[in-house]
Design a protein around this motif. Structure first.
Motif, PDB file in Angstrom:
ATOM      1  N   PRO A 236       0.815  -1.211   0.000  1.00  0.00           N
ATOM      2  CA  PRO A 236       0.000   0.000   0.000  1.00  0.00           C
ATOM      3  C   PRO A 236       0.849   1.262   0.000  1.00  0.00           C
ATOM      4  CG  PRO A 236      -0.004  -1.001   2.172  1.00  0.00           C
ATOM      5  CD  PRO A 236       0.717  -1.951   1.273  1.00  0.00           C
ATOM      6  N   ASP A 237       0.283   2.362  -0.535  1.00  0.00           N
ATOM      7  CA  ASP A 237       0.945   3.670  -0.496  1.00  0.00           C
ATOM      8  C   ASP A 237      -0.119   4.736  -0.251  1.00  0.00           C
ATOM      9  OD1 ASP A 237      -0.390   4.168  -2.940  1.00  0.00           O
ATOM     10  OD2 ASP A 237       1.336   3.427  -4.090  1.00  0.00           O
ATOM     11  N   ASN A 238       0.288   6.017  -0.263  1.00  0.00           N
ATOM     12  CA  ASN A 238      -0.641   7.119  -0.054  1.00  0.00           C
ATOM     13  C   ASN A 238      -0.874   7.923  -1.326  1.00  0.00           C
ATOM     14  OD1 ASN A 238      -1.063   6.684   2.746  1.00  0.00           O
ATOM     15  ND2 ASN A 238       0.974   7.550   3.155  1.00  0.00           N
ATOM     16  N   LEU A 239      -0.601   7.307  -2.448  1.00  0.00           N
ATOM     17  CA  LEU A 239      -0.791   7.981  -3.732  1.00  0.00           C
ATOM     18  C   LEU A 239      -2.177   7.699  -4.285  1.00  0.00           C
ATOM     19  CD1 LEU A 239       2.630   7.201  -5.443  1.00  0.00           C
ATOM     20  CD2 LEU A 239       1.950   9.317  -4.298  1.00  0.00           C
ATOM     21  N   ASP A 240      -2.809   8.748  -4.769  1.00  0.00           N
ATOM     22  CA  ASP A 240      -4.082   8.572  -5.465  1.00  0.00           C
ATOM     23  C   ASP A 240      -3.748   8.144  -6.899  1.00  0.00           C
ATOM     24  OD1 ASP A 240      -6.823   8.694  -6.129  1.00  0.00           O
ATOM     25  OD2 ASP A 240      -6.487  10.683  -6.999  1.00  0.00           O
ATOM     26  N   GLU A 241      -4.136   6.917  -7.248  1.00  0.00           N
ATOM     27  CA  GLU A 241      -3.757   6.348  -8.539  1.00  0.00           C
ATOM     28  C   GLU A 241      -4.974   5.743  -9.218  1.00  0.00           C
ATOM     29  OE1 GLU A 241       0.519   4.399  -7.580  1.00  0.00           O
ATOM     30  OE2 GLU A 241      -1.145   3.762  -6.303  1.00  0.00           O
ATOM     31  N   PRO A 242      -4.943   5.611 -10.530  1.00  0.00           N
ATOM     32  CA  PRO A 242      -5.998   4.873 -11.222  1.00  0.00           C
ATOM     33  C   PRO A 242      -5.837   3.381 -10.965  1.00  0.00           C
ATOM     34  CG  PRO A 242      -4.296   5.501 -12.761  1.00  0.00           C
ATOM     35  CD  PRO A 242      -3.950   6.177 -11.459  1.00  0.00           C
ATOM     36  N   ILE A 243      -6.827   2.605 -11.371  1.00  0.00           N
ATOM     37  CA  ILE A 243      -6.716   1.151 -11.259  1.00  0.00           C
ATOM     38  C   ILE A 243      -5.551   0.676 -12.119  1.00  0.00           C
ATOM     39  CG2 ILE A 243      -7.849  -1.037 -11.818  1.00  0.00           C
ATOM     40  CD1 ILE A 243     -10.506   0.265 -11.118  1.00  0.00           C
ATOM     41  N   GLU A 244      -4.696  -0.141 -11.520  1.00  0.00           N
ATOM     42  CA  GLU A 244      -3.557  -0.690 -12.246  1.00  0.00           C
ATOM     43  C   GLU A 244      -3.809  -2.165 -12.564  1.00  0.00           C
ATOM     44  OE1 GLU A 244       0.356   1.415 -10.767  1.00  0.00           O
ATOM     45  OE2 GLU A 244      -0.894   0.858  -9.044  1.00  0.00           O
ATOM     46  N   THR A 245      -2.989  -2.731 -13.435  1.00  0.00           N
ATOM     47  CA  THR A 245      -3.187  -4.113 -13.866  1.00  0.00           C
ATOM     48  C   THR A 245      -1.928  -4.935 -13.628  1.00  0.00           C
ATOM     49  OG1 THR A 245      -2.496  -3.610 -16.127  1.00  0.00           O
ATOM     50  CG2 THR A 245      -4.855  -3.472 -15.636  1.00  0.00           C
ATOM     51  N   ILE A 246      -2.147  -6.247 -13.373  1.00  0.00           N
ATOM     52  CA  ILE A 246      -1.075  -7.242 -13.300  1.00  0.00           C
ATOM     53  C   ILE A 246      -1.446  -8.331 -14.298  1.00  0.00           C
ATOM     54  CG2 ILE A 246       0.219  -8.828 -11.839  1.00  0.00           C
ATOM     55  CD1 ILE A 246      -0.770  -7.213  -9.418  1.00  0.00           C
ATOM     56  N   LEU A 247      -0.600  -8.547 -15.285  1.00  0.00           N
ATOM     57  CA  LEU A 247      -0.858  -9.538 -16.329  1.00  0.00           C
ATOM     58  C   LEU A 247       0.039 -10.743 -16.096  1.00  0.00           C
ATOM     59  CD1 LEU A 247      -0.990  -7.177 -19.447  1.00  0.00           C
ATOM     60  CD2 LEU A 247      -2.885  -7.928 -17.987  1.00  0.00           C
ATOM     61  N   ALA A 248      -0.564 -11.936 -16.084  1.00  0.00           N
ATOM     62  CA  ALA A 248       0.179 -13.174 -15.821  1.00  0.00           C
ATOM     63  C   ALA A 248       0.130 -14.081 -17.045  1.00  0.00           C
ATOM     64  CB  ALA A 248      -0.396 -13.904 -14.608  1.00  0.00           C
ATOM     65  N   SER A 249       1.255 -14.717 -17.348  1.00  0.00           N
ATOM     66  CA  SER A 249       1.324 -15.710 -18.422  1.00  0.00           C
ATOM     67  C   SER A 249       2.229 -16.847 -17.984  1.00  0.00           C
ATOM     68  CB  SER A 249       1.827 -15.089 -19.726  1.00  0.00           C
ATOM     69  OG  SER A 249       3.132 -14.558 -19.553  1.00  0.00           O
ATOM     70  N   LEU A 250       2.070 -18.022 -18.654  1.00  0.00           N
ATOM     71  CA  LEU A 250       2.778 -19.237 -18.260  1.00  0.00           C
ATOM     72  C   LEU A 250       3.587 -19.803 -19.420  1.00  0.00           C
ATOM     73  CD1 LEU A 250       0.169 -21.336 -16.254  1.00  0.00           C
ATOM     74  CD2 LEU A 250       2.246 -20.315 -15.340  1.00  0.00           C
ATOM     75  N   ALA A 251       4.630 -20.513 -19.066  1.00  0.00           N
ATOM     76  CA  ALA A 251       5.387 -21.312 -20.033  1.00  0.00           C
ATOM     77  C   ALA A 251       5.862 -22.566 -19.321  1.00  0.00           C
ATOM     78  CB  ALA A 251       6.576 -20.529 -20.596  1.00  0.00           C
ATOM     79  N   GLY A 252       5.843 -23.690 -20.028  1.00  0.00           N
ATOM     80  CA  GLY A 252       6.334 -24.931 -19.446  1.00  0.00           C
ATOM     81  C   GLY A 252       7.839 -24.899 -19.279  1.00  0.00           C
ATOM     82  N   ASN A 253       8.324 -25.563 -18.224  1.00  0.00           N
ATOM     83  CA  ASN A 253       9.754 -25.621 -17.944  1.00  0.00           C
ATOM     84  C   ASN A 253      10.178 -27.091 -17.904  1.00  0.00           C
ATOM     85  OD1 ASN A 253      12.346 -25.630 -16.874  1.00  0.00           O
ATOM     86  ND2 ASN A 253      11.943 -24.008 -15.408  1.00  0.00           N
TER      87      ASN A 253
END
Length: 333
Positions: A236-253
């Motif tokens: 958390p922070d004290n900045l007024d911000e727009p909604i942000e995104t986290i994008l997840a992707s997968l690859a086999g190992n």
């Protein structure tokens, strides 16, 4: 005949191809009906020893079985017919069955074959090819002239799997700055009987280790499981911000050679801000004064300066300052 004291009697023995125990027949010499009889009846028992030998071994009906309905089928074969039952012990092994399991099977007298069928259990686990090994371990009952054919004593059948799985990553929960962690979930449509490794990639407008704690990016799905939780803790922070995104992707190992499909593309999680937007009220009663050394002072009791309450830069709750740049024109103030 005549003055002869002995007489040879020839009785032909028929040679067959049947395993038999020692047999016998009796010869009786009875008193003739003439007055010069020999006085009484004489008999003799003749034993007939069998000269047949037989081998017993395993012959697969086919080299593979599968979960699609094709069972393990192996014939137990005698090379010759026996007049007695032949009972054998079959020991099972391989990756598809518990090692050391034993089965007793019997070829009935007068027959040369017993068809052994082991049905394959249909399941929903991706396993890859497995094996069933059958060993003719011993003969527990039967003709003593039967021996195990060592060239056909052990047979291995491959059991083919008919399952496949697809791998996806889904968003279970969005993240918010009020301490609610977000959650991605790694999902398999069907479990796999061994551990699987994947590489996780994160992108988006939110920044790892600034807006959220970056999770472990090397993931391991345990064997025989279909889901794995990936928590995304928020910073958390004290900045007024727009909604942000986290994008997840997968690859086999280094995935095993199994029918595993990793779905392409990204899955989005939202990181929702909980800071209120500052209100910029009109400056009422704003007074400016300039000193002779060109210093500028601005005071406000109900305006922008009064509403600047963010403390995130460490300068206090009301930290806006005003300064005069350059020299004011003559007679301007």
């Amino acid at each position: 005949t005549g003055n002869s004291a002995t007489k040879s009697i020839s009785i032909p023995i028929i040679d067959d191809s049947v395993l038999e125990p020692t047999e016998s027949f009796e010869i009786q010499l009875q008193t003739p009906s003439t007055p010069s009889g020999i006085g009484g009846t004489s008999s003799h028992t003749v034993s007939i020893e069998d000269n047949d030998r037989a081998n017993i071994g395993l012959v697969p009906v086919r080299d593979t079985a599968s979960e699609d309905g094709f069972p393990v089928e192996v014939a137990i074969l005698l090379s010759q017919v026996s007049t007695t039952d032949t009972e054998v012990v079959i020991t099972l092994g391989g990756t598809a069955v518990p090692t050391g399991s034993e089965l007793n099977r019997t070829i009935p007298a007068g027959q040369t074959q017993f068809d052994m069928v082991l049905f394959v259990v249909e399941d929903d686990v991706v396993e890859g090819p497995e094996t069933v090994t059958l060993q003719l371990s011993s003969i527990v009952r039967g003709d003593p002239d039967i021996q195990i054919d060592t060239e056909n004593q052990i047979k291995t059948i491959t059991v083919l799997d008919n399952d496949s799985t697809s791998v996806t990553i889904i968003k279970q929960t969005d993240a918010t700055e009020d301490q609610q962690a977000g959650e991605f979930v790694l999902q398999l449509s069907k479990a796999v009987n061994r551990a699987l490794n994947f590489d996780l990639s994160l992108s988006g407008t939110a920044t790892g280790n600034a807006d959220y704690s970056t999770p472990q990016l090397q993931l391991t799905m345990p064997a025989n499981q279909t889901s794995l939780s990936i928590p995304i803790p928020v910073l958390p922070d004290n900045l007024d911000e727009p909604i942000e995104t986290i994008l997840a992707s997968l690859a086999g190992n280094n995935l095993p050679p199994l029918p595993i499909t990793v779905q392409a593309g990204t899955t989005e999680m939202q990181l929702i801000d909980d800071d209120a937007t500052p209100v910029a009220n009109p400056d009422l009663g704003l007074n400016f004064s300039v000193s002779e050394d060109q210093g500028l002072t601005a005071n406000s009791t109900n305006g922008v300066l009064a509403n600047d309450t963010d403390a995130d830069d460490g300068n206090g709750a009301s930290h806006l300052t005003a300064s005069l740049e350059g020299e004011p024109p003559a007679n301007a103030l």
